[in-house]
Each structure stands twice: as structure tokens, then as C-alpha cells.
Enzyme design. Structure first.
Site, mmCIF file in Angstrom:
data_model
loop_
_atom_site.group_PDB
_atom_site.id
_atom_site.type_symbol
_atom_site.label_atom_id
_atom_site.label_comp_id
_atom_site.label_asym_id
_atom_site.label_seq_id
_atom_site.Cartn_x
_atom_site.Cartn_y
_atom_site.Cartn_z
ATOM 1 C CE LYS A 40 -2.921 0.602 3.596
ATOM 2 N NZ LYS A 40 -2.746 1.859 4.347
ATOM 3 N N GLY A 112 -5.007 7.851 5.772
ATOM 4 C CA GLY A 112 -4.077 8.826 6.348
ATOM 5 C C GLY A 112 -2.926 9.102 5.387
ATOM 6 C CD GLN A 186 0.490 8.298 7.232
ATOM 7 O OE1 GLN A 186 -0.115 9.178 7.833
ATOM 8 N NE2 GLN A 186 -0.007 7.077 7.083
ATOM 9 C CG ASP A 337 0.377 -0.004 9.506
ATOM 10 O OD1 ASP A 337 0.131 0.842 10.386
ATOM 11 O OD2 ASP A 337 0.642 0.305 8.326
ATOM 12 N NE ARG A 368 -4.923 0.232 13.211
ATOM 13 C CZ ARG A 368 -4.314 0.396 12.045
ATOM 14 N NH1 ARG A 368 -2.999 0.392 11.980
ATOM 15 N NH2 ARG A 368 -5.008 0.557 10.943
HETATM 16 O O1 LIG Z 1 3.996 6.238 5.043
HETATM 17 C C1 LIG Z 1 3.198 5.283 4.958
HETATM 18 O O2 LIG Z 1 2.885 4.764 3.873
HETATM 19 C C2 LIG Z 1 2.622 4.750 6.212
HETATM 20 C C3 LIG Z 1 3.167 5.117 7.415
HETATM 21 C C4 LIG Z 1 2.641 4.674 8.709
HETATM 22 O O3 LIG Z 1 1.940 5.759 9.305
HETATM 23 P P1 LIG Z 1 2.707 6.907 10.143
HETATM 24 O O4 LIG Z 1 3.534 7.696 9.240
HETATM 25 O O5 LIG Z 1 1.582 7.727 10.736
HETATM 26 O O6 LIG Z 1 3.484 6.174 11.197
HETATM 27 C C5 LIG Z 1 1.694 3.489 8.579
HETATM 28 O O7 LIG Z 1 0.979 3.321 9.772
HETATM 29 C C6 LIG Z 1 0.747 3.649 7.423
HETATM 30 O O8 LIG Z 1 -0.067 2.520 7.282
HETATM 31 C C7 LIG Z 1 1.482 3.820 6.119
HETATM 32 C C1 LIG Z 2 -2.477 3.187 9.419
HETATM 33 C C2 LIG Z 2 -2.790 2.717 8.213
HETATM 34 O O1 LIG Z 2 -3.004 3.465 7.081
HETATM 35 P P1 LIG Z 2 -3.208 5.035 6.890
HETATM 36 O O2 LIG Z 2 -2.441 5.766 7.963
HETATM 37 O O3 LIG Z 2 -2.709 5.324 5.518
HETATM 38 O O4 LIG Z 2 -4.690 5.295 6.990
HETATM 39 C C3 LIG Z 2 -2.874 1.258 7.989
HETATM 40 O O5 LIG Z 2 -3.035 0.846 6.831
HETATM 41 O O6 LIG Z 2 -2.815 0.463 8.939
#
Ligand SMILES: O=C(O)C1=C[C@@H](OP(=O)(O)O)[C@@H](O)[C@H](O)C1
Ligand SMILES: C=C(OP(=O)(O)O)C(=O)O
Length: 454
Positions: A40, A112, A186, A337, A368
Site C-alpha cells: 500500500k 491517512g 507520512q 501496522d 488500536r
Molecule cells: O507512510 C506510509 O505509507 C505509512 C506510514 C505509517 O503511518 P505513520 O507515518 O503515521 O506512522 C503506517 O501506519 C501507514 O499505514 C502507512
Molecule cells: C495506518 C494505516 O493506514 P493510513 O495511515 O494510511 O490510513 C494502515 O493501513 O494500517
């Protein structure tokens, strides 16, 4: 060829739909040879960088799940074209700085990653853009990305800190040096994407390494990115602005966060022998597999190789007796995750598993920590939260028999369906609709391997 505009998804419409409960029953061996859908995180980034590149990008193995389709639609709404040609997605990008104002509000559904990364992109454009999401996403903190982006020059209407919000970027972004207050890929990625538009060098310092797909892929598309790893383990990631990205050929490996559920099912169902092909094995993502090996899991990594700049391999998993372990806080970003499914596995282990420093779990699609502890309690498992730590007392067997509240969270739904495959009594989850955000094929794929879900 089919434009992504015509793809209907289930989660981002905000329509009130009937809950779809599902029950997992104790299953015999989970065996066979499978592939899991594309990663993803890499799928989001491939679409975004392709939209910012000049020329055509071909993406193989893109995850076709609601979260990623939200990114695809946003990239299209901003003027790039995204079409599907057989198994390949083709994006015609507009160049860094070449995107245009969307007609309406950008709806990021449950994602997110999509919303936060796109805020980084939008920081470089002097146009008002409104962003929204579903009820879960509208509760999640955006100040973590808005604060550094505002330092760079982004304006946010009404000082809002959660979606829905309207932002106005600028062509005169300032490059910054920013130390992450929370370990978040992120946030790092949003700043690096904004940095593409800023003159000079934009640096993100991360005290704990987080997933590095943005850095890898920026380089792959032709941007200049320097990574300095310091003696204390922290990293300084610098992107050089006024960058030009060129369309590329991306191959998306299988998602280790989706593979985690299959691995867990194989470990707890007796007699299992499962091979999962082509799983992403980037070291910033493998904390779950490392932890399982410490717990005594029989997992072999076969045929490690490179796929377009990311390490991949095949995993062979055989059912195993597990023991409880301490999971140190510094490992959290590499398995963030996977905590709900690790907690489910810990219930089958002998002894206590302490998952330390899991504060970030409180701001995901649900809280969670709370949702996992409540789900375990519903299944007769002893678990407690101490500060930011989750502690599960495993006894080698799980009673089950409960109904778990998934709280609009795909990972809670999949973790407890997995737990139910090894429990003595059936385990029901109240709603599986959100599984479509990350792993739409979860139920048929698991059922095909021997899981009793229905
Ligand atoms: O950069 C990414 O693709 C992701 C970073 C993570 O979040 P955080 O950046 O909030 O830790 C993860 O939990 C999310 O599912 C995907
Ligand atoms: C936290 C997750 O995704 P996102 O932050 O992109 O919603 C996830 O896929 O577990």
C-alpha cells in the site's frame, strides 16, 4: 483502457451502509503457495510521483484497494491521467509544479497516507484546495504535517487541525530543516514532497528510522536525495528542490502488512505449510517477522532479490509453538501496522508479550491499543494497557466465543478474524467493510488456503 474515475469504492462515499459481520472458526492447516496484493505504501507513492513526473509511468502490481484508489483519483483530479491497461496502471504526469486546481473537494476516504502525502504536494501550488475523508480520517491528527508545511509557507484556512480543511500553497516555499517529533513516514514524506518545489535543500531528521519508500522512489524518478545515518542511529534525509522527475517503470512488491495475517494464520493452525511469494522485505518494514523469529516461529526467507529498488523474497511458514517476548519501543516504526495481529498471535504464545512504546497506535484508523485490548478481552484473553505499552498474557490457547468491535478499522477486523482461526470457539467481528481499504481479497484468499470464514 479504463480511467480510475470510473472505479467505485466502498469506503469513501460516506454513505451509511449496513454492517457486514463475519465469523472465523477453528481451521485445519493453512497451506499452499500464494501472492499477496501490492504494497500500500509503495502504491500511494508510485501514483503521486508519477503524477509529478514528466512523461509516462507504468506501475505493475499496484494495490487496487480503496485507500490507493483515493490517491489515484486525487492525482487525476489534479490534472494527471491514470488509466488501467490490463494489469498495468499508466500515469501521464504533469511535472513538478504542473498540476492544476481540482473541480471539487478531494475525498481521501479512510487513508491517512493519501491525505498527508497529498498535503505535502499541495504546499507547492498557489491554489485553494479542500480535502475531506470519512468519519475515521476526520478524527485523525493533521497538525503533525500542517505544522512543518506551514513553516514552509502553506496556509490553512480557519486554523483547522483535522479534515475537512482547505489549504492554499505557494510557489515560494521555504526549504526547512525539521526534526520529526513523532516517528512518522507520512510526515517525513509530506515534507520531502513539498521540498521538491522549494529552492535549495529540505532536510528531515528522524530519530528512529521509518519506512524509506519515498526516499528510494524519489531517487528512482531522478530526484537528488541524500541520506546520512548518524552514530546514534538517527537519519537526516535531504531532498534538493526545484527537482525534475521523469516517468519510470515501477514494480510494486507484495505488502508485508497484508502478508502478516497469512503468516499469523499459518503459525497458529496446526499442520500449516504456506509459501508467500514476492513479499517486500525492506528492513524498515520487517520488525514483525523479526519479532516472530524471536518468538520461535518457523519462517524461512527464500530467494531474496531486488525489484525496482526494493528488496523482496518468498516466505515459507510452518505452524509453530510460540513464546512471549518483549518488543522494544525502537522497533515500533518497522512494524507499526502489525501490532493488532502480533497481539492476536501473542495470545497463542506461552507467557507474556510486552509491546512497548506503541503510542502511535492511538491515532490510527481507530485507537488500536484500546480496540486490540477490548477485542482480546472479548475472546477471553488477558491483556492490559500500561501507559503506551500493550501486555498480553498468552497461555498457548485462546477460548474465543466473542464478538469483536472493529471500530471502522481494517487491521482490527483482519487481526481478530485471524485469531478466530485458532480459537476454541468461533470469533465474530462486527463489520468487515473496511477491509476493502487495504486488502479487498482477504476473505477469498484466506478461504482458498483453508481458513473457515463465513
Ligand atoms: O507512510 C506510509 O505509507 C505509512 C506510514 C505509517 O503511518 P505513520 O507515518 O503515521 O506512522 C503506517 O501506519 C501507514 O499505514 C502507512
Ligand atoms: C495506518 C494505516 O493506514 P493510513 O495511515 O494510511 O490510513 C494502515 O493501513 O494500517
Amino acid at each position: 483502457m479504463r480511467s480510475v474515475k470510473s472505479y467505485q469504492t466502498s469506503s469513501n462515499s460516506n454513505l451509511i451502509s449496513m454492517p457486514q459481520p463475519l465469523t472465523a472458526r477453528r481451521s485445519a492447516a493453512i497451506s499452499g503457495r500464494v501472492k499477496v496484493p501490492g504494497d500500500k505504501s509503495i502504491s500511494h507513492r508510485a501514483l503521486i510521483l508519477a503524477g509529478l513526473a514528466t512523461g509516462r509511468t507504468r506501475i505493475e502490481g499496484l494495490l487496487e484497494a480503496d485507500d490507493v484508489l483515493a490517491t489515484a483519483r486525487a492525482v487525476e483530479a489534479l490534472g494527471a491521467s491514470v488509466v488501467r491497461d490490463g494489469d498495468v496502471f499508466e500515469v501521464l504526469g504533469q511535472g513538478v509544479g504542473g498540476l492544476s486546481a481540482p473541480d471539487g473537494v478531494l475525498d481521501f476516504g479512510n487513508s491517512g497516507t493519501a491525505s498527508r502525502l497529498m498535503l505535502g504536494v499541495l504546499a507547492g501550488y498557489p491554489m485553494p484546495v479542500s480535502l475531506t475523508g470519512d468519519a475515521s480520517l476526520c478524527r485523525r491528527p493533521m497538525s503533525r504535517v500542517l505544522k512543518p508545511l506551514m513553516e514552509m509557507g502553506l496556509l490553512v484556512e480557519d486554523d483547522r487541525e483535522t479534515l475537512p480543511l482547505t489549504v492554499v500553497g505557494t510557489q515560494d516555499l521555504l526549504p526547512i530543516v525539521y526534526e520529526l517529533p513523532v516517528p512518522s513516514a507520512q510526515v517525513k514524506s509530506a515534507i520531502l514532497l513539498a521540498g521538491l518545489h522549494a529552492p535549495g535543500r529540505t532536510t528531515v531528521i528522524e530519530p528512529l528510522p521509518t519506512r524509506d519508500h519515498t526516499e528510494r522512489m524519489l531517487r528512482y524518478f531522478g530526484a537528488e536525495v541524500d541520506v546520512e545515518t548518524r552514530a546514534d542511529g538517527s537519519r537526516a534525509v535531504t531532498v534538493t528542490g526545484d527537482a525534475e522527475l521523469r516517468g519510470a517503470h515501477v514494480i510494486v512488491p507484495g505488502d508485508p502488512s497484508s502478508a502478516a495475517f497469512l503468516v499469523a494464520a499459518a503459525l497458529i493452525c496446526p499442520g500449516s505449510d504456506l509459501t508467500i511469494e514476492n513479499v517486500l522485505l525492506n528492513p524498515t518494514r520487517t520488525g514483525f517477522f523479526d519479532t516472530l523469529q524471536e518468538m520461535g516461529a518457523d519462517i524461512a526467507v527464500l530467494d531474496q532479490r531486488d525489484a525496482a529498488g526494493e528488496p523482496v523474497g518468498d516466505l515459507r511458514i510452518r505452524s509453530s509453538a510460540l513464546r512471549g517476548v518483549r518488543v522494544p519501543p525502537e522497533r515500533a516504526p518497522s512494524m507499526i501496522d502489525e501490532y493488532p495481529v502480533l497481539a492476536a498471535l501473542a495470545a497463542f504464545a506461552e507467557g507474556e508479550t510486552r509491546m512497548e512504546g506503541s503510542a502511535e497506535l492511538k491515532v490510527k484508523e481507530s485507537d488500536r491499543l484500546a480496540a486490540t485490548a477490548a477485542g482480546l478481552a472479548a475472546c477471553g484473553v488477558t491483556a492490559r494497557i500500561e501507559g503506551d505499552d500493550l501486555i498480553v498474557t498468552g497461555t498457548g490457547a485462546v477460548r474465543g466465543g466473542g464478538t469483536v468491535a472493529t471500530e471502522m478499522d481494517h487491521r482490527i477486523a483482519m487481526a481478530f478474524l485471524t485469531l478466530g482461526l485458532g480459537a476454541e470457539e468461533p470469533v465474530a467481528v462486527d463489520d468487515i467493510a473496511m477491509i476493502a481499504t487495504s486488502f479487498p481479497a482477504f476473505v477469498p484468499l484466506m478461504t482458498g488456503l483453508g481458513a473457515r470464514l463465513g
